[in-house]
Scaffold this active site. Structure first.
Site, PDB file in Angstrom:
ATOM      1  N   GLU A   1      75.626 -82.381  29.289  1.00  0.00           N
ATOM      2  CA  GLU A   1      74.364 -82.154  30.011  1.00  0.00           C
ATOM      3  C   GLU A   1      74.222 -80.678  30.345  1.00  0.00           C
ATOM      4  O   GLU A   1      75.199 -80.036  30.734  1.00  0.00           O
ATOM      5  CB  GLU A   1      74.320 -82.912  31.347  1.00  0.00           C
ATOM      6  CG  GLU A   1      74.223 -84.398  31.240  1.00  0.00           C
ATOM      7  CD  GLU A   1      74.178 -85.068  32.614  1.00  0.00           C
ATOM      8  OE1 GLU A   1      73.733 -84.433  33.600  1.00  0.00           O
ATOM      9  OE2 GLU A   1      74.611 -86.223  32.694  1.00  0.00           O
TER      10      GLU A   1
ATOM     11  N   GLU B   1      80.373 -87.727  35.450  1.00  0.00           N
ATOM     12  CA  GLU B   1      80.398 -87.041  36.743  1.00  0.00           C
ATOM     13  C   GLU B   1      81.022 -87.890  37.850  1.00  0.00           C
ATOM     14  O   GLU B   1      80.350 -88.253  38.829  1.00  0.00           O
ATOM     15  CB  GLU B   1      78.976 -86.600  37.137  1.00  0.00           C
ATOM     16  CG  GLU B   1      78.348 -85.632  36.163  1.00  0.00           C
ATOM     17  CD  GLU B   1      76.960 -85.158  36.595  1.00  0.00           C
ATOM     18  OE1 GLU B   1      76.407 -85.689  37.568  1.00  0.00           O
ATOM     19  OE2 GLU B   1      76.430 -84.244  35.953  1.00  0.00           O
TER      20      GLU B   1
HETATM   21  O1  IFM Z   1      69.852 -86.405  36.500  1.00  0.00           O
HETATM   22  C1  IFM Z   1      71.178 -86.030  36.692  1.00  0.00           C
HETATM   23  C2  IFM Z   1      72.092 -86.822  35.793  1.00  0.00           C
HETATM   24  O2  IFM Z   1      71.933 -88.183  35.955  1.00  0.00           O
HETATM   25  C3  IFM Z   1      73.539 -86.476  36.089  1.00  0.00           C
HETATM   26  N1  IFM Z   1      73.723 -85.067  36.047  1.00  0.00           N
HETATM   27  C4  IFM Z   1      72.829 -84.208  36.749  1.00  0.00           C
HETATM   28  C5  IFM Z   1      71.382 -84.575  36.423  1.00  0.00           C
HETATM   29  C6  IFM Z   1      70.409 -83.683  37.206  1.00  0.00           C
HETATM   30  O3  IFM Z   1      70.595 -83.846  38.558  1.00  0.00           O
END
Ligand code: IFM
Length: 464
Positions: free
Chosen positions: A370, A181
Site C-alpha cells: 500500500e 497492518e
Molecule cells: O484505508 C487504509 C487501509 O485499509 C489500511 N492501510 C491504510 C489505509 C489508509 O488509511
C-alpha cells in the site's frame, strides 16, 4: 490547465521519466473487502466486527457504514475491466473471513469461496496478477463474541481459515498475505479503540499483537501445506520513519519508543524471533502487567522465513515527549505539506524504510502492498477530475521506489492505495484515497488525473 487536457507533447515534458522496472516487477493497485464490497448480507456472509462497529452510533464519522460501499461485490467485473484499462498489472484484494466462515469456524460457505475464485480468475483472464490478503480487519463477530484476538484460539481458527481458502484458491492465486497492518488491529483496535472492536485496554492490545503475529506464522504454515511450491507467502506491515521533532536527548528517547511501538514490535519478532526487550520492559513497567502471551515455540513459528515482506508506507512520524502512559510520546506538529488525513508527505521515507528492512533485518523480496494519499478532490466536471496533489504524491513515491531499487532493495511490486475511493474506516466516506473517483449515489467510477498519469507511467515504463 489539467493533466488531462494538456497537449501530448506538454504532458510528456511534464511527466517524470519512469524508473526501469526490474524483470518480473508489477505495477498494481490495492483495496480491502469491507472498504469496497458492500452486500454485507449477501450469499450467506456472516457479521464482522466492522459491521458491528460501524453500526454503533458515534464510532464512524457521519454514521457511515460499509453496507453498500463501492458495491464491488456486484460490480466486480466492471472494476476489473477498469483496472485493465488503466494498465494495472497486479491487484491486491482481501478476502472477507465472514464470507468464507460466517461464524468464524464450522461450516464453510461455498458461495463466499466462489466469489473470490471468480474474482481471481477474472483477474488472470485480464492479465492482472492477484494478491490475496487473508485478514484486512473484518473478524467474524462470532469470534469476537468468544474473545476475539485476545484469545489464542483465534489464531488457530485463522490458520484453519487459511487452509480452507488456500485449498480452494491455490490454483489461481500465487501471492498470499496473512495479516495486514497488525499494528492497527492490535493498538488502534484494542488500546485506543478508534477501530473495531473498539476496546481500550493496553494489556489486551499487547496480547492481541502476539496472537496476530502467531496467526501469521500458523496461517503461513497452513497455506504452504495447501498451496503449490511456487506460491509465495508474506505479511504486510505498515512501517514509518520516526523523526524526533528536536535534536535533544528527550526527543531521541521519544523517537526510540515510538519506533519500538510501531516498527520494531513487529519487525523484531518476524525477523529475529524476539520482541524488543526495551519495549517489553516499558509496557510491563507502565501497565503493571506481565507480557506473558508468548508460549514455548511461538517465536519460532512467528519467525519462520517469509517469501516476501509486504510494506505499507504512507508517512513519517514526527514525535516529542509527553506524560501520557504507557508510551510517553506524542505526535509533534508536521513539517511541510500534509495529506487530507494530516499525514506528512515525504517520499524519501519510503526509500528509508526499505533500506532499513534490507540492512537491519533481511534482504528479502519486497512488495509495496500500500502507498497512497487522501485529498479533498472536489467534483467531477465533464468526466474529469483533477487531483494534482495525489498525482504529485504518486509520482514522488514512484520515484522513491526506483531509488530504492537502485539502492539494492529487491522490490517486486508496487500497489497504490487505493484503486477506488472507499470506506475509510472511522473516517467513513469523508477521506478519498482512490485514483478512481466513486460517486456513492450513482456508483459511477471516474478515473482521476492521477489514474491517467499512472496508466501512462506504466505504459511508458513498459515501452522504455
Ligand atoms: O484505508 C487504509 C487501509 O485499509 C489500511 N492501510 C491504510 C489505509 C489508509 O488509511
Amino acid at each position: 490547465m489539467s493533466a488531462t487536457d494538456a497537449t501530448p507533447a506538454a504532458r510528456a515534458a511534464a511527466e517524470p521519466q519512469p524508473f526501469t522496472p526490474p524483470p518480473g516487477f508489477r505495477f498494481g493497485a490495492a483495496t480491502a473487502a469491507y472498504q469496497i464490497e458492500g452486500s454485507t448480507l449477501a450469499d450467506g456472509r456472516g457479521e464482522s466486527i466492522w459491521d458491528r462497529f460501524a453500526h454503533t452510533p458515534g464510532m464512524v464519522l457521519n454514521g457511515d457504514t460499509g453496507d453498500v460501499a463501492c458495491d464491488h461485490y456486484r460490480r466486480w467485473r466492471q472494476d476489473l475491466d477498469l483496472m485493465a484499462s488503466l494498465q494495472i498489472e497486479s491487484y491486491r484484494f482481501s478476502i472477507a473471513w465472514p464470507r468464507i466462515l460466517p461464524t468464524g469456524n464450522g461450516t464453510v460457505n461455498q458461495r463466499g469461496l466462489d466469489f473470490y475464485k471468480r474474482l481471481a480468475e477474472g483477474l488472470r483472464e485480464r492479465g492482472i496478477e492477484p494478491v490475496a490478503t487473508l485478514y484486512h480487519w473484518d473478524l467474524p463477530q462470532a469470534l469476537q463474541n468468544a474473545g476475539g484476538w485476545a484469545q489464542r484460539d483465534t489464531a488457530l481458527r485463522f490458520a484453519e481459515y487459511a487452509r480452507i481458502v488456500g485449498a480452494e484458491l491455490g490454483g489461481v492465486v500465487e501471492s498470499w498475505i496473512t495479516q495486514n497492518e497488525p499494528w492497527c488491529t492490535a493498538f488502534l483496535g484494542h488500546a485506543y479503540g478508534t477501530k473495531a472492536p473498539g476496546i481500550r485496554d493496553w494489556p489486551t492490545a499487547l496480547r492481541v499483537s502476539h496472537h496476530l503475529l502467531l496467526s501469521h506464522g500458523l496461517a503461513a504454515q497452513a497455506l504452504r501445506a495447501a498451496l503449490p511450491d511456487s506460491a509465495e507467502v508474506g505479511i504486510a506491515l505498515n512501517l514509518f520513519p520516526v523523526v524526533p521533532a528536536r535534536d535533544d536527548e528527550e526527543h531521541h528517547e521519544a523517537a526510540r519508543i515510538r519506533d519500538g511501538y510501531v516498527n520494531r514490535w513487529f519487525l523484531d519478532p518476524v525477523f529475529r524471533g524476539a520482541y524488543p526487550e526495551d519495549m517489553v520492559q516499558q509496557y510491563e513497567r507502565e501497565t503493571g502487567t506481565a507480557f506473558d502471551a508468548p508460549q514455548d515455540g511461538d517465536m519460532d513459528i512467528i519467525s519462520a522465513p517469509n517469501d516476501f515482506l509486504g510494506v505499507n508506507y504512507y508517512n513519517p512520524m514526527r514525535v516529542e515527549p509527553s506524560d501520557e502512559a504507557p508510551l510517553r510520546v506524542r505526535d509533534a506538529t508536521s513539517v511541510g505539506p500534509v495529506t487530507g488525513m494530516g499525514w506528512e508527505i515525504k517520499p524519501a521515507g519510503l526509500r528509508e524504510v526499505l533500506a532499513r528492512v534490507r540492512t537491519e533485518y533481511q534482504d528479502l523480496p519486497i512488495m509495496i502492498t500500500e502507498n497512497g494519499s487522501a485529498f479533498d478532490d472536489g467534483a467531477v466536471v465533464d468526466g474529469h477530475l483533477d487531483d494534482p496533489q495525489r498525482l504529485a504524491y504518486l509520482a514522488g513515491h514512484l520515484e522513491a521506489v526506483g531509488q530504492a531499487i537502485a539502492d539494492g532493495s529487491d522490490v517486486r511490486r508496487y500497489h497504490v492505495w487505493s484503486l477506488l475511493d472507499n470506506f475509510e474506516w472511522e473516517e467513513g466516506y469523508d477521506q478519498r484515497f482512490g485514483i478512481v473517483h466513486v460517486d456513492f449515489d450513482s456508483q459511477a467510477r471516474t478515473p482521476k488525473a492521477s489514474a491517467l498519469f499512472y496508466r501512462d507511467y506504466i505504459d511508458r515504463a513498459r515501452k522504455d
